[in-house]
Motif scaffolding. Structure first.
Motif, PDB file in Angstrom:
ATOM      1  N   ASN A 164     -49.829 -26.690  27.223  1.00 58.67           N
ATOM      2  CA  ASN A 164     -49.766 -26.882  25.766  1.00 58.67           C
ATOM      3  C   ASN A 164     -50.642 -28.052  25.326  1.00 58.67           C
ATOM      4  O   ASN A 164     -51.306 -27.981  24.293  1.00 58.67           O
ATOM      5  N   ALA A 165     -50.614 -29.129  26.117  1.00 60.09           N
ATOM      6  CA  ALA A 165     -51.383 -30.332  25.748  1.00 60.09           C
ATOM      7  C   ALA A 165     -52.882 -30.033  25.704  1.00 60.09           C
ATOM      8  O   ALA A 165     -53.617 -30.619  24.907  1.00 60.09           O
ATOM      9  N   LYS A 212     -54.091 -26.718  25.290  1.00 60.29           N
ATOM     10  CA  LYS A 212     -54.239 -25.639  24.300  1.00 60.29           C
ATOM     11  C   LYS A 212     -54.269 -26.155  22.869  1.00 60.29           C
ATOM     12  O   LYS A 212     -55.041 -25.691  22.049  1.00 60.29           O
ATOM     13  N   ASP A 235     -50.911 -35.992  24.583  1.00 58.37           N
ATOM     14  CA  ASP A 235     -52.212 -35.441  24.210  1.00 58.37           C
ATOM     15  C   ASP A 235     -52.694 -36.031  22.889  1.00 58.37           C
ATOM     16  O   ASP A 235     -51.930 -36.658  22.158  1.00 58.37           O
ATOM     17  N   TYR A 245     -40.302 -19.600  18.820  1.00 61.79           N
ATOM     18  CA  TYR A 245     -40.656 -20.413  17.655  1.00 61.79           C
ATOM     19  C   TYR A 245     -42.052 -20.985  17.845  1.00 61.79           C
ATOM     20  O   TYR A 245     -42.354 -21.600  18.859  1.00 61.79           O
ATOM     21  N   ARG A 246     -42.922 -20.758  16.868  1.00 64.93           N
ATOM     22  CA  ARG A 246     -44.265 -21.331  16.916  1.00 64.93           C
ATOM     23  C   ARG A 246     -44.564 -21.953  15.560  1.00 64.93           C
ATOM     24  O   ARG A 246     -44.147 -21.430  14.529  1.00 64.93           O
ATOM     25  N   VAL A 247     -45.312 -23.045  15.587  1.00 63.62           N
ATOM     26  CA  VAL A 247     -45.680 -23.697  14.326  1.00 63.62           C
ATOM     27  C   VAL A 247     -46.662 -22.798  13.581  1.00 63.62           C
ATOM     28  O   VAL A 247     -46.541 -22.563  12.387  1.00 63.62           O
ATOM     29  N   ASP A 248     -47.643 -22.301  14.317  1.00 63.25           N
ATOM     30  CA  ASP A 248     -48.685 -21.490  13.701  1.00 63.25           C
ATOM     31  C   ASP A 248     -48.838 -20.234  14.562  1.00 63.25           C
ATOM     32  O   ASP A 248     -49.446 -20.265  15.621  1.00 63.25           O
ATOM     33  N   SER A 293     -51.187 -19.635  17.937  1.00 66.53           N
ATOM     34  CA  SER A 293     -50.542 -19.506  19.243  1.00 66.53           C
ATOM     35  C   SER A 293     -50.959 -18.194  19.915  1.00 66.53           C
ATOM     36  O   SER A 293     -51.183 -18.133  21.112  1.00 66.53           O
ATOM     37  N   GLY A 353     -50.524 -17.751  23.652  1.00 68.96           N
ATOM     38  CA  GLY A 353     -49.152 -18.252  23.769  1.00 68.96           C
ATOM     39  C   GLY A 353     -48.123 -17.163  23.527  1.00 68.96           C
ATOM     40  O   GLY A 353     -48.354 -16.244  22.747  1.00 68.96           O
ATOM     41  N   THR A 354     -46.977 -17.280  24.193  1.00 69.82           N
ATOM     42  CA  THR A 354     -45.910 -16.299  24.010  1.00 69.82           C
ATOM     43  C   THR A 354     -44.790 -16.867  23.135  1.00 69.82           C
ATOM     44  O   THR A 354     -43.921 -16.124  22.687  1.00 69.82           O
ATOM     45  N   LEU A 381     -42.624 -18.836  24.365  1.00 76.62           N
ATOM     46  CA  LEU A 381     -41.462 -19.027  25.246  1.00 76.62           C
ATOM     47  C   LEU A 381     -41.597 -20.254  26.142  1.00 76.62           C
ATOM     48  O   LEU A 381     -40.623 -20.686  26.759  1.00 76.62           O
ATOM     49  N   GLY A 382     -42.820 -20.815  26.210  1.00 77.05           N
ATOM     50  CA  GLY A 382     -43.086 -21.904  27.154  1.00 77.05           C
ATOM     51  C   GLY A 382     -42.108 -23.062  27.049  1.00 77.05           C
ATOM     52  O   GLY A 382     -41.526 -23.487  28.055  1.00 77.05           O
ATOM     53  N   LEU A 383     -41.897 -23.566  25.842  1.00 74.17           N
ATOM     54  CA  LEU A 383     -41.041 -24.744  25.695  1.00 74.17           C
ATOM     55  C   LEU A 383     -39.555 -24.425  25.888  1.00 74.17           C
ATOM     56  O   LEU A 383     -38.790 -25.294  26.304  1.00 74.17           O
ATOM     57  N   SER A 384     -39.161 -23.169  25.614  1.00 70.33           N
ATOM     58  CA  SER A 384     -37.754 -22.862  25.879  1.00 70.33           C
ATOM     59  C   SER A 384     -37.534 -22.760  27.396  1.00 70.33           C
ATOM     60  O   SER A 384     -36.469 -23.128  27.900  1.00 70.33           O
ATOM     61  N   THR A 389     -49.393 -35.509  20.477  1.00 69.24           N
ATOM     62  CA  THR A 389     -48.003 -35.259  20.855  1.00 69.24           C
ATOM     63  C   THR A 389     -47.745 -35.882  22.218  1.00 69.24           C
ATOM     64  O   THR A 389     -48.626 -35.894  23.070  1.00 69.24           O
TER      65      THR A 389
HETATM   66  P1  ADP Z   1     -46.653 -21.106  22.868  1.00 65.58           P
HETATM   67  O1  ADP Z   1     -46.681 -20.048  23.905  1.00 65.58           O
HETATM   68  O2  ADP Z   1     -46.829 -20.586  21.476  1.00 65.58           O
HETATM   69  O3  ADP Z   1     -47.543 -22.259  23.188  1.00 65.58           O
HETATM   70  P2  ADP Z   1     -44.397 -22.902  23.358  1.00 65.58           P
HETATM   71  O4  ADP Z   1     -42.939 -22.579  23.443  1.00 65.58           O
HETATM   72  O5  ADP Z   1     -45.034 -23.494  24.553  1.00 65.58           O
HETATM   73  O6  ADP Z   1     -45.108 -21.583  22.891  1.00 65.58           O
HETATM   74  O7  ADP Z   1     -44.604 -23.893  22.131  1.00 65.58           O
HETATM   75  C1  ADP Z   1     -44.027 -23.568  20.875  1.00 65.58           C
HETATM   76  C2  ADP Z   1     -44.909 -24.064  19.727  1.00 65.58           C
HETATM   77  O8  ADP Z   1     -44.885 -25.494  19.692  1.00 65.58           O
HETATM   78  C3  ADP Z   1     -46.373 -23.703  19.861  1.00 65.58           C
HETATM   79  O9  ADP Z   1     -46.640 -22.426  19.312  1.00 65.58           O
HETATM   80  C4  ADP Z   1     -47.059 -24.810  19.077  1.00 65.58           C
HETATM   81  O10 ADP Z   1     -47.037 -24.484  17.694  1.00 65.58           O
HETATM   82  C5  ADP Z   1     -46.152 -26.008  19.305  1.00 65.58           C
HETATM   83  N1  ADP Z   1     -46.629 -26.924  20.380  1.00 65.58           N
HETATM   84  C6  ADP Z   1     -46.192 -26.973  21.661  1.00 65.58           C
HETATM   85  N2  ADP Z   1     -46.806 -27.960  22.347  1.00 65.58           N
HETATM   86  C7  ADP Z   1     -47.659 -28.556  21.481  1.00 65.58           C
HETATM   87  C8  ADP Z   1     -48.584 -29.655  21.584  1.00 65.58           C
HETATM   88  N3  ADP Z   1     -48.747 -30.344  22.724  1.00 65.58           N
HETATM   89  N4  ADP Z   1     -49.288 -29.998  20.472  1.00 65.58           N
HETATM   90  C9  ADP Z   1     -49.110 -29.319  19.303  1.00 65.58           C
HETATM   91  N5  ADP Z   1     -48.268 -28.281  19.143  1.00 65.58           N
HETATM   92  C10 ADP Z   1     -47.541 -27.897  20.213  1.00 65.58           C
END
Ligand code: ADP
Length: 267
Positions: free
Chosen positions: A159-160, A162, A187, A205-208, A212, A217-218, A220-223, A246
């Motif tokens: 993520n950092a 991407k 990052d 959940y994704r911000v954008d 993503s 991106g799926t 699901l990474g952060l969960s 971040t």
């Molecule tokens: P994804 O597969 O979309 O990356 P994650 O579960 O890993 O899904 O992250 C969820 C959302 O959190 C991302 O879609 C992104 O919007 C935000 N995000 C995660 N890590 C970062 C980061 N290091 N900097 C900015 N936004 C982030």
């Protein structure tokens, strides 16, 4: 909350009191709701790429491609949507494995080496994005599943990179903080607006959303990361400033292995 009440009578049959049983079902209900939402989300996430694949395949079959360029373009879309489906199903399988697996393995895992492995694996995408990665800090050992902890660090570092910008940096740092081993992935990327920060650990959940998806991106990474941290008895914290970057810190119980820090390694 469910309540069950039953009167208590004395010898003459008069009501002398009552036994009230209060059952807290909020947690159960919440888990049930999360499950229902997950199923609905998965169906939607699977359907979108499948609809594209079916549409482009149909156009090819009907001879709607005018020339080799079109054939290549349609095939390219089918391929990239199929890749999305593979990434998605891989993440769903990972998530359910982490949720279902019994006791977490009890292997000694040295965190600095883990971070260096993640940095190495990201060398190519980082180079493409012109993002520099560095690993520094102590050699700290924790106990747990090497595979899960590797996945944890890789997801955060991924993520950092991407969500970074050309010319940006990713710093992975390992520290011992008393009874805890802390890994920080910082990052200099796009950051996460405050109103989204509490929710990004939720599934899908994704911000954008479009960004993503573009980056593969799926959602699901952060969960997955959060589950792994919880299964290891750790905690996770996030600091982020939109436009500045971040920093995510994971703290895991320290198990006794510690050495003075070697030099910073740049990747
Ligand atoms: P994804 O597969 O979309 O990356 P994650 O579960 O890993 O899904 O992250 C969820 C959302 O959190 C991302 O879609 C992104 O919007 C935000 N995000 C995660 N890590 C970062 C980061 N290091 N900097 C900015 N936004 C982030």
């Amino acid at each position: 909350c469910h309540a069950f009440a039953s009167p208590v009578r004395d010898d003459s049959g008069q009501v002398a009191g009552a036994i009230v049983l209060l059952l807290d079902v909020t947690e159960q209900q919440r888990a049930e709701q999360v499950r229902r939402e997950f199923t609905a989300n998965v169906s939607h996430e699977l359907k979108t790429p499948l609809t594209s694949i079916s549409g482009f395949a149909e156009m090819l079959q009907n001879g709607m491609a005018s020339g080799e360029e079109d054939v290549k373009r349609f095939a390219g879309r089918i391929y990239s949507e199929a890749r999305r489906l593979i990434a998605l199903t891989d993440d769903i399988i990972r998530l359910s494995r982490i949720e279902q697996s019994g006791a977490v393995e009890d292997e000694p895992v040295e965190l600095r080496a883990l971070c260096e492995g993640a940095a190495e694996a990201l060398r190519f995408p980082a180079e493409q994005k012109q993002v520099a990665i560095a690993v520094s800090g102590d050699l700290v050992t924790v106990r747990g599943s090497r595979q899960m902890l590797d996945e944890l660090v890789c997801n955060l570092a991924d993520n950092a990179v991407k969500y970074n910008r050309p010319g940006g940096r990713v710093d992975l740092t390992v520290r011992r903080e008393g009874d805890w081993a802390a890994v920080t992935v910082a990052d200099t990327g796009i950051g996460i607006p405050r109103e989204h920060q509490a929710r990004i650990f939720e599934r899908f959940y994704r911000v954008d959303k479009s960004r993503s998806k573009q980056t593969g991106g799926t959602g699901l990474g952060l969960s997955i990361v959060k589950h792994i941290v919880e299964r290891h008895g750790g905690s996770i914290s996030l600091e982020s400033a939109p436009g500045a970057g971040t920093s995510v810190t994971v703290r895991l119980p320290f198990s006794g292995g510690f050495e003075k820090p070697p030099e910073t390694r740049n990747f």
